[in-house]
Design an enzyme around this catalytic site. Structure first.
Site, PDB file in Angstrom:
ATOM      1  N   GLY A  20      81.773  38.525  37.000  1.00  0.00           N
ATOM      2  CA  GLY A  20      80.488  39.018  37.465  1.00  0.00           C
ATOM      3  C   GLY A  20      79.737  37.973  38.258  1.00  0.00           C
ATOM      4  NE  ARG A  24      81.785  32.808  34.074  1.00  0.00           N
ATOM      5  CZ  ARG A  24      81.133  33.621  33.247  1.00  0.00           C
ATOM      6  NH1 ARG A  24      81.620  34.818  32.974  1.00  0.00           N
ATOM      7  NH2 ARG A  24      80.007  33.231  32.703  1.00  0.00           N
ATOM      8  NE  ARG A  43      74.039  43.398  50.581  1.00  0.00           N
ATOM      9  CZ  ARG A  43      72.909  44.078  50.446  1.00  0.00           C
ATOM     10  NH1 ARG A  43      72.107  43.844  49.416  1.00  0.00           N
ATOM     11  NH2 ARG A  43      72.577  45.000  51.333  1.00  0.00           N
ATOM     12  NE  ARG A  87      83.424  42.865  32.767  1.00  0.00           N
ATOM     13  CZ  ARG A  87      82.586  41.827  32.850  1.00  0.00           C
ATOM     14  NH1 ARG A  87      82.566  41.082  33.945  1.00  0.00           N
ATOM     15  NH2 ARG A  87      81.766  41.523  31.858  1.00  0.00           N
ATOM     16  CB  SER A  90      80.485  36.526  28.948  1.00  0.00           C
ATOM     17  OG  SER A  90      79.447  37.041  29.762  1.00  0.00           O
ATOM     18  CG  ASP A 204      76.187  37.171  23.470  1.00  0.00           C
ATOM     19  OD1 ASP A 204      75.765  38.241  22.981  1.00  0.00           O
ATOM     20  OD2 ASP A 204      76.640  37.097  24.628  1.00  0.00           O
ATOM     21  NE  ARG A 217      77.771  30.307  27.685  1.00  0.00           N
ATOM     22  CZ  ARG A 217      77.178  31.477  27.858  1.00  0.00           C
ATOM     23  NH1 ARG A 217      77.469  32.209  28.919  1.00  0.00           N
ATOM     24  NH2 ARG A 217      76.299  31.912  27.000  1.00  0.00           N
TER      25      ARG A 217
END
Length: 234
Positions: A20, A24, A43, A87, A90, A204, A217
């Site tokens: 996303g 990353r 963008r 995909r 997280s 989380d 992470r």
């Protein structure tokens, strides 16, 4: 070149991994690929193409939520010929046996609504992963010795959710985790006849309130990317 992807025809690989976060995508391309070329920054949604173990791969940011992902996946498939879309992102754990840093391979994705919902009208379509990718990802995770869960997840269209009753039902019915994109990805893959999978890292936990510290992470997300790449080219 499309409205949202500034790449030229041929810049995008047939295998695309979709974090996303565009940063990353940059991190993953620099860490895992050789001969890396930036192919999109329209963008600010960064995309990179390079080589992994002799295979051509694109990392393309998809943004947050199903509407954003739907835009990029439609263009990647229709205009750039993507055939395998995974995909990598997280998620929030929803079961007691699911821990922080665990890898989740999404077999199914339940949801209230997606950008495709109006097509189905009264039909409650059940979006699922591609079996060849899912089984390959399970084997890759086992080789990495990454703690992995395979099953159903929930794709929400809200981040700040105020439906504890709904979360309780998700938990009751075995949903492993919540995120915001997979259901639409699986629906689009079914529509266009391509392969799709979601490989997620638990960052989380909704029940315990735990969260993965930012400094830890990178290593955890690295396991997820390795699983996804191995599955794509199994």
């Amino acid at each position: 070149m499309t409205v949202h992807i500034g790449a030229e025809i041929g810049d995008i690989a047939e295998t695309v991994l979709l974090p996303g976060d565009p940063l990353r995508a940059k991190w993953a391309a620099e860490k895992f690929l050789t001969n890396v070329k930036e192919v999109n920054r329209t963008r600010g949604m960064l995309g990179f193409t390079g080589d992994w173990n002799g295979n051509r791969v694109t990392f393309q940011g998809s943004g947050m939520g199903m509407p954003s992902l739907s835009i990029y996946v439609n263009e990647l498939i229709r205009d750039f010929g993507a055939k395998t879309l995974i995909r990598i992102g997280s998620c929030g754990g929803m079961q007691d046996h699911v821990g922080i840093r665990d890898v989740i391979i999404a077999m199914t994705a339940s949801t209230i609504a997606t950008p495709s919902s109006t097509i189905f009208r009264e039909l409650n379509f059940a979006p699922t992963a591609d079996w060849s990718l899912l089984s390959a990802a399970a084997k890759a995770a086992e080789k990495l010795d990454a703690k992995t869960h395979i099953g159903g997840i929930y794709s929400s269209d809200t981040f700040y959710d105020e439906r504890p009753d709904l979360n309780e039902q998700m938990e009751r019915h075995g949903i492993l985790a919540v995120e915001m994109e997979t259901a639409e990805l699986y629906i689009l893959a079914a529509r266009y006849g391509v392969r799709a999978l979601s490989v997620l890292t638990v960052s989380d936990h909704l029940k315990t309130g735990e969260a993965l510290p930012s400094e830890q992470r990178e290593q955890s997300f690295g396991d997820m990317v390795e699983v996804a790449l191995s599955a794509a080219f199994a």
